[in-house]
Design a protein around this motif. Structure first.
Motif, PDB file in Angstrom:
ATOM      1  N   LEU A   1      -0.902  -7.640  -5.163  1.00  0.00           N
ATOM      2  CA  LEU A   1       0.364  -6.971  -4.880  1.00  0.00           C
ATOM      3  C   LEU A   1       1.261  -6.952  -6.109  1.00  0.00           C
ATOM      4  O   LEU A   1       1.369  -7.941  -6.785  1.00  0.00           O
ATOM      5  CB  LEU A   1       1.076  -7.709  -3.739  1.00  0.00           C
ATOM      6  CG  LEU A   1       0.450  -7.533  -2.380  1.00  0.00           C
ATOM      7  CD1 LEU A   1       1.169  -8.409  -1.380  1.00  0.00           C
ATOM      8  CD2 LEU A   1       0.523  -6.101  -1.942  1.00  0.00           C
TER       9      LEU A   1
ATOM     10  N   GLY B   1      -4.300  -7.644   0.148  1.00  0.00           N
ATOM     11  CA  GLY B   1      -3.357  -7.373  -0.926  1.00  0.00           C
ATOM     12  C   GLY B   1      -3.916  -6.487  -2.017  1.00  0.00           C
ATOM     13  O   GLY B   1      -3.177  -5.769  -2.679  1.00  0.00           O
ATOM     14  N   SER B   2      -5.243  -6.525  -2.228  1.00  0.00           N
ATOM     15  CA  SER B   2      -5.824  -5.769  -3.337  1.00  0.00           C
ATOM     16  C   SER B   2      -6.497  -4.501  -2.851  1.00  0.00           C
ATOM     17  O   SER B   2      -7.261  -3.894  -3.592  1.00  0.00           O
ATOM     18  CB  SER B   2      -6.839  -6.624  -4.075  1.00  0.00           C
ATOM     19  OG  SER B   2      -7.947  -6.832  -3.245  1.00  0.00           O
ATOM     20  N   ASN B   3      -6.231  -4.089  -1.615  1.00  0.00           N
ATOM     21  CA  ASN B   3      -6.823  -2.875  -1.066  1.00  0.00           C
ATOM     22  C   ASN B   3      -8.337  -2.965  -0.968  1.00  0.00           C
ATOM     23  O   ASN B   3      -9.032  -1.957  -0.925  1.00  0.00           O
ATOM     24  CB  ASN B   3      -6.444  -1.668  -1.908  1.00  0.00           C
ATOM     25  CG  ASN B   3      -5.928  -0.554  -1.044  1.00  0.00           C
ATOM     26  OD1 ASN B   3      -6.184  -0.566   0.154  1.00  0.00           O
ATOM     27  ND2 ASN B   3      -5.218   0.388  -1.619  1.00  0.00           N
TER      28      ASN B   3
ATOM     29  N   ALA C   1       2.143  -7.373   3.139  1.00  0.00           N
ATOM     30  CA  ALA C   1       1.036  -6.792   2.373  1.00  0.00           C
ATOM     31  C   ALA C   1       0.548  -5.505   3.012  1.00  0.00           C
ATOM     32  O   ALA C   1       0.166  -4.560   2.314  1.00  0.00           O
ATOM     33  CB  ALA C   1      -0.106  -7.797   2.266  1.00  0.00           C
ATOM     34  N   ALA C   2       0.544  -5.452   4.349  1.00  0.00           N
ATOM     35  CA  ALA C   2       0.103  -4.227   5.027  1.00  0.00           C
ATOM     36  C   ALA C   2       1.138  -3.122   4.865  1.00  0.00           C
ATOM     37  O   ALA C   2       0.786  -1.954   4.674  1.00  0.00           O
ATOM     38  CB  ALA C   2      -0.153  -4.511   6.505  1.00  0.00           C
TER      39      ALA C   2
ATOM     40  N   LEU D   1       3.219  -2.655   2.388  1.00  0.00           N
ATOM     41  CA  LEU D   1       3.238  -2.106   1.036  1.00  0.00           C
ATOM     42  C   LEU D   1       2.167  -1.046   0.819  1.00  0.00           C
ATOM     43  O   LEU D   1       2.250  -0.269  -0.115  1.00  0.00           O
ATOM     44  CB  LEU D   1       3.057  -3.232   0.014  1.00  0.00           C
ATOM     45  CG  LEU D   1       4.286  -4.110  -0.177  1.00  0.00           C
ATOM     46  CD1 LEU D   1       3.996  -5.179  -1.186  1.00  0.00           C
ATOM     47  CD2 LEU D   1       5.462  -3.285  -0.641  1.00  0.00           C
ATOM     48  N   HIS D   2       1.153  -1.001   1.688  1.00  0.00           N
ATOM     49  CA  HIS D   2       0.138   0.042   1.575  1.00  0.00           C
ATOM     50  C   HIS D   2       0.420   1.242   2.459  1.00  0.00           C
ATOM     51  O   HIS D   2      -0.336   2.201   2.472  1.00  0.00           O
ATOM     52  CB  HIS D   2      -1.243  -0.519   1.912  1.00  0.00           C
ATOM     53  CG  HIS D   2      -1.758  -1.412   0.844  1.00  0.00           C
ATOM     54  ND1 HIS D   2      -2.198  -2.694   1.089  1.00  0.00           N
ATOM     55  CD2 HIS D   2      -1.885  -1.223  -0.474  1.00  0.00           C
ATOM     56  CE1 HIS D   2      -2.559  -3.246  -0.041  1.00  0.00           C
ATOM     57  NE2 HIS D   2      -2.374  -2.378  -1.004  1.00  0.00           N
TER      58      HIS D   2
ATOM     59  N   LEU E   1       1.018 -14.497  -4.869  1.00  0.00           N
ATOM     60  CA  LEU E   1       2.272 -13.754  -4.766  1.00  0.00           C
ATOM     61  C   LEU E   1       3.110 -13.934  -6.019  1.00  0.00           C
ATOM     62  O   LEU E   1       3.678 -12.975  -6.531  1.00  0.00           O
ATOM     63  CB  LEU E   1       3.069 -14.236  -3.553  1.00  0.00           C
ATOM     64  CG  LEU E   1       2.721 -13.661  -2.199  1.00  0.00           C
ATOM     65  CD1 LEU E   1       3.574 -14.311  -1.144  1.00  0.00           C
ATOM     66  CD2 LEU E   1       2.927 -12.174  -2.182  1.00  0.00           C
TER      67      LEU E   1
END
Lengths: 81, 159
Positions: free
Chosen positions: B159, B150-152, A70-71, A73-74, B64
């Protein structure tokens, strides 16, 4: 406790650790780190520390791999250095 | 067959019908296993932390395979926060209650004055209460950690 099995798993752990540092693709490094965690879990279970092995399997191989992905992907996937 | 084609046509990029069906079947068993690990924590491998991580991982798996919204439909942000705080409160509350009733911090045998179960019975039962509290807290933290990462941070799209 079989020392041959211990040595074999330890060898694989060291190979995984070196590969995770040296690989350029961060996503591959994360997956290799997951393999490292799972091998560490195997090693601890084989040495009789079942509780620690359980923690390693759930946290190390389960949650932390997902959080690393997840990290990544950013950020960018390729390592610069 | 028509229905299956309609359902696959609605899927967005990165979503797979096979993975979604497998996750739909697996998640109840994962949660049951997590509860088993928490409840049997005081006399077998496992415990509050490991069981909580397994329970939290089931929500991460939902987020996910489907979507973050789908995962938060089963465990809302508000319920997650309440459960996490209740878990921490159970843990510290049990420990403080022991201190109030004349024992040391986390000395469960002091709770014998509240409900007479015997000191040995309370040592066994007290660790069970603490394990449940730790499991709740860890579950909500693990789920919230993934949702935020995952959602910033805006909890809208995963994601």
């Amino acid at each position: 406790m079989i020392w041959v099995l211990d040595l074999l798993i330890l060898l694989l752990v060291v190979i995984c650790a070196i590969a995770a540092i040296n690989v350029k693709d961060l996503l591959s490094a994360t997956i290799i780190f997951g393999v490292y965690s799972f091998l560490m879990c195997l090693l601890w279970a084989e040495m009789g520390a079942v509780d620690v092995a359980f923690t390693e399997a759930t946290v190390g191989a389960g949650i932390s791999t997902v959080l690393f992905i997840a990290a990544i992907l950013h950020t960018s996937r390729r390592s610069k250095d | 067959m028509k229905l299956l084609q309609e359902r696959t046509a609605k899927l967005r990029v990165g979503e797979s019908l096979i993975i979604q069906t497998a996750v739909r079947i697996m998640v109840p068993f994962i949660q049951l296993f997590g509860l088993y690990v928490i409840v049997h924590g005081h006399y077998s491998p496992g415990g509050g932390f490991q069981g909580g991580v397994v329970l939290g991982a089931s929500f991460v798996l939902l987020a996910l395979a489907f979507d973050q919204k789908f995962s938060m439909k089963y465990m809302s942000e508000k319920a997650n926060g309440v459960l996490g705080n209740v878990g921490a409160l159970i843990y510290t509350g049990t420990a403080a209650l022991c201190a109030i009733f004349g024992g040391l911090f986390l000395d469960y045998s002091a709770l014998d004055k509240l409900i007479p179960l015997g000191p040995v019975g309370w040592r066994s039962f007290g660790i069970f209460i603490v394990e449940v509290g730790v499991g709740l807290a860890v579950m909500s933290i693990m789920a919230a950690l993934f949702w935020v990462l995952g959602s910033n941070g805006d909890m809208e799209e995963g994601l």
